[in-house]
Design a protein around this motif. Structure first.
Motif, PDB file in Angstrom:
ATOM      1  N   PHE A 147       8.249   6.904   0.769  1.00  0.00           N
ATOM      2  CA  PHE A 147       7.229   6.891  -0.279  1.00  0.00           C
ATOM      3  C   PHE A 147       7.641   5.946  -1.406  1.00  0.00           C
ATOM      4  N   VAL A 148       8.874   6.063  -1.870  1.00  0.00           N
ATOM      5  CA  VAL A 148       9.346   5.215  -2.969  1.00  0.00           C
ATOM      6  C   VAL A 148       9.253   3.747  -2.574  1.00  0.00           C
ATOM      7  N   TRP A 149       9.682   3.415  -1.375  1.00  0.00           N
ATOM      8  CA  TRP A 149       9.635   2.028  -0.925  1.00  0.00           C
ATOM      9  C   TRP A 149       8.189   1.534  -0.804  1.00  0.00           C
ATOM     10  N   SER A 150       7.328   2.357  -0.193  1.00  0.00           N
ATOM     11  CA  SER A 150       5.917   1.982  -0.062  1.00  0.00           C
ATOM     12  C   SER A 150       5.299   1.757  -1.433  1.00  0.00           C
ATOM     13  N   HIS A 151       5.596   2.662  -2.338  1.00  0.00           N
ATOM     14  CA  HIS A 151       5.039   2.575  -3.695  1.00  0.00           C
ATOM     15  C   HIS A 151       5.504   1.292  -4.388  1.00  0.00           C
ATOM     16  N   LEU A 152       6.764   0.923  -4.217  1.00  0.00           N
ATOM     17  CA  LEU A 152       7.265  -0.331  -4.796  1.00  0.00           C
ATOM     18  C   LEU A 152       6.538  -1.541  -4.209  1.00  0.00           C
ATOM     19  N   LEU A 153       6.324  -1.527  -2.911  1.00  0.00           N
ATOM     20  CA  LEU A 153       5.594  -2.628  -2.280  1.00  0.00           C
ATOM     21  C   LEU A 153       4.178  -2.718  -2.837  1.00  0.00           C
ATOM     22  N   PHE A 154       3.537  -1.572  -3.011  1.00  0.00           N
ATOM     23  CA  PHE A 154       2.192  -1.560  -3.588  1.00  0.00           C
ATOM     24  C   PHE A 154       2.220  -2.080  -5.025  1.00  0.00           C
ATOM     25  N   ASP A 155       3.241  -1.678  -5.796  1.00  0.00           N
ATOM     26  CA  ASP A 155       3.358  -2.152  -7.177  1.00  0.00           C
ATOM     27  C   ASP A 155       3.536  -3.665  -7.257  1.00  0.00           C
ATOM     28  N   PHE A 156       4.130  -4.248  -6.231  1.00  0.00           N
ATOM     29  CA  PHE A 156       4.306  -5.701  -6.187  1.00  0.00           C
ATOM     30  C   PHE A 156       3.063  -6.418  -5.652  1.00  0.00           C
ATOM     31  N   GLY A 157       2.010  -5.657  -5.405  1.00  0.00           N
ATOM     32  CA  GLY A 157       0.745  -6.261  -5.005  1.00  0.00           C
ATOM     33  C   GLY A 157       0.547  -6.423  -3.514  1.00  0.00           C
ATOM     34  N   LEU A 158       1.422  -5.876  -2.708  1.00  0.00           N
ATOM     35  CA  LEU A 158       1.254  -5.963  -1.258  1.00  0.00           C
ATOM     36  C   LEU A 158       0.328  -4.855  -0.773  1.00  0.00           C
ATOM     37  N   TYR A 159      -0.406  -5.118   0.275  1.00  0.00           N
ATOM     38  CA  TYR A 159      -1.295  -4.125   0.897  1.00  0.00           C
ATOM     39  C   TYR A 159      -2.298  -3.557  -0.115  1.00  0.00           C
ATOM     40  N   LYS A 160      -2.984  -4.432  -0.839  1.00  0.00           N
ATOM     41  CA  LYS A 160      -3.895  -3.998  -1.911  1.00  0.00           C
ATOM     42  C   LYS A 160      -4.985  -3.046  -1.414  1.00  0.00           C
ATOM     43  N   ASP A 161      -5.606  -3.356  -0.297  1.00  0.00           N
ATOM     44  CA  ASP A 161      -6.675  -2.494   0.206  1.00  0.00           C
ATOM     45  C   ASP A 161      -6.138  -1.122   0.614  1.00  0.00           C
ATOM     46  N   LEU A 162      -5.031  -1.127   1.310  1.00  0.00           N
ATOM     47  CA  LEU A 162      -4.400   0.132   1.714  1.00  0.00           C
ATOM     48  C   LEU A 162      -3.992   0.936   0.478  1.00  0.00           C
ATOM     49  N   ASN A 163      -3.401   0.276  -0.479  1.00  0.00           N
ATOM     50  CA  ASN A 163      -2.995   0.942  -1.714  1.00  0.00           C
ATOM     51  C   ASN A 163      -4.193   1.595  -2.399  1.00  0.00           C
ATOM     52  N   GLN A 164      -5.294   0.868  -2.497  1.00  0.00           N
ATOM     53  CA  GLN A 164      -6.481   1.419  -3.160  1.00  0.00           C
ATOM     54  C   GLN A 164      -7.020   2.623  -2.405  1.00  0.00           C
ATOM     55  N   GLU A 165      -7.066   2.525  -1.091  1.00  0.00           N
ATOM     56  CA  GLU A 165      -7.538   3.650  -0.275  1.00  0.00           C
ATOM     57  C   GLU A 165      -6.657   4.877  -0.497  1.00  0.00           C
ATOM     58  N   LEU A 166      -5.356   4.673  -0.517  1.00  0.00           N
ATOM     59  CA  LEU A 166      -4.426   5.786  -0.712  1.00  0.00           C
ATOM     60  C   LEU A 166      -4.525   6.355  -2.125  1.00  0.00           C
ATOM     61  N   LYS A 167      -4.697   5.475  -3.120  1.00  0.00           N
ATOM     62  CA  LYS A 167      -4.872   5.945  -4.505  1.00  0.00           C
ATOM     63  C   LYS A 167      -6.129   6.793  -4.642  1.00  0.00           C
ATOM     64  N   ASN A 168      -7.207   6.342  -4.023  1.00  0.00           N
ATOM     65  CA  ASN A 168      -8.466   7.088  -4.101  1.00  0.00           C
ATOM     66  C   ASN A 168      -8.311   8.490  -3.513  1.00  0.00           C
ATOM     67  N   GLU A 169      -7.731   8.557  -2.339  1.00  0.00           N
ATOM     68  CA  GLU A 169      -7.555   9.861  -1.683  1.00  0.00           C
ATOM     69  C   GLU A 169      -6.582  10.739  -2.469  1.00  0.00           C
ATOM     70  N   THR A 170      -5.511  10.156  -2.950  1.00  0.00           N
ATOM     71  CA  THR A 170      -4.547  10.919  -3.749  1.00  0.00           C
ATOM     72  C   THR A 170      -5.204  11.431  -5.024  1.00  0.00           C
ATOM     73  N   GLY A 171      -5.986  10.587  -5.671  1.00  0.00           N
ATOM     74  CA  GLY A 171      -6.688  10.985  -6.890  1.00  0.00           C
ATOM     75  C   GLY A 171      -7.588  12.185  -6.664  1.00  0.00           C
ATOM     76  N   LYS A 172      -8.291  12.203  -5.531  1.00  0.00           N
ATOM     77  CA  LYS A 172      -9.150  13.340  -5.196  1.00  0.00           C
ATOM     78  C   LYS A 172      -8.317  14.610  -5.056  1.00  0.00           C
ATOM     79  N   ARG A 173      -7.206  14.501  -4.355  1.00  0.00           N
ATOM     80  CA  ARG A 173      -6.373  15.685  -4.125  1.00  0.00           C
ATOM     81  C   ARG A 173      -5.738  16.194  -5.416  1.00  0.00           C
ATOM     82  N   VAL A 174      -5.302  15.279  -6.273  1.00  0.00           N
ATOM     83  CA  VAL A 174      -4.711  15.684  -7.551  1.00  0.00           C
ATOM     84  C   VAL A 174      -5.780  16.357  -8.413  1.00  0.00           C
ATOM     85  N   ALA A 175      -6.998  15.808  -8.421  1.00  0.00           N
ATOM     86  CA  ALA A 175      -8.088  16.412  -9.190  1.00  0.00           C
ATOM     87  C   ALA A 175      -8.404  17.818  -8.676  1.00  0.00           C
ATOM     88  N   GLU A 176      -8.411  17.994  -7.356  1.00  0.00           N
ATOM     89  CA  GLU A 176      -8.633  19.325  -6.776  1.00  0.00           C
ATOM     90  C   GLU A 176      -7.544  20.300  -7.206  1.00  0.00           C
TER      91      GLU A 176
END
Length: 190
Positions: A147-176
């Motif tokens: 997770f930490v490594w994936s998150h760092l890669l996302f922070d560096f701008g890699l896998y933007k679409d995947l990152n956004q999809e994961l952020k959206n789903e995570t945001g829903k779960r955190v809100a729930e």
């Protein structure tokens, strides 16, 4: 999650990432994890290797193979980090007494404990949510470095679409989760 999710359950990158990420939505807690998760992995390798180097190498291989199964590219790069940490752990086991003046086990144990304390502070003070390991110990311990490594890669701008999809789903779960927390708190006051 989109229908483009690949894999099932334990080997589904998106499902595993979101499950772990929902426990790590606070930026300060994420920073704490960025520092101390690799520290815990490194010291765990030292501790395991101190008693039996075969366990250290087998553990590193198991982590790497699982990461590769989750995502070939992210997992492949994470596996290189695991290999580097394992090599560093082996070097510390061999030279640690010369470097520190202490048996290698003792500094590793000390740093290991401090790193875990930092993790719990991150969850208790900043995240205000129990750590993932309280729900699934193995998942949390194995997925944390990935997770930490994936998150760092996302922070560096890699896998933007995947990152956004994961952020959206995570945001829903955190809100729930937050809504359930609020409802439970309201029920207690009535």
């Amino acid at each position: 999650m989109s229908s483009s999710s690949v894999g099932v359950g334990l080997f589904n990158f998106k499902a595993q990432y979101v499950r772990y990420a929902e426990y790590h939505s606070n930026k300060t807690n994420q920073r704490i994890h960025t520092v101390f998760v690799p520290t815990i992995l490194f010291t765990s390798l030292i501790i395991a290797g101190y008693f039996d180097t075969r366990v250290m190498y087998a553990g590193a291989a198991a982590y790497s193979l699982y990461y590769l199964a989750l995502h070939p590219i992210i997992g492949g790069s994470a596996s290189l980090i695991v290999a580097g940490l394992t090599a560093a752990a082996a070097a510390f086991l061999k030279h640690g007494k010369d470097w520190t003046g202490y048996d290698p086990l003792y500094p590793a144990l000390g740093v290991f404990v401090v790193a875990w304390i930092a993790q719990f502070i991150g969850h208790g003070v900043y995240e205000r949510r129990s750590p993932a390991l309280l729900d699934n110990l193995v998942q949390a311990l194995v997925l944390a470095p990935f997770f930490v490594w994936s998150h760092l890669l996302f922070d560096f701008g890699l896998y933007k679409d995947l990152n956004q999809e994961l952020k959206n789903e995570t945001g829903k779960r955190v809100a729930e989760f937050r809504a359930k927390q609020a409802a439970a708190a309201k029920a207690k006051t009535q």
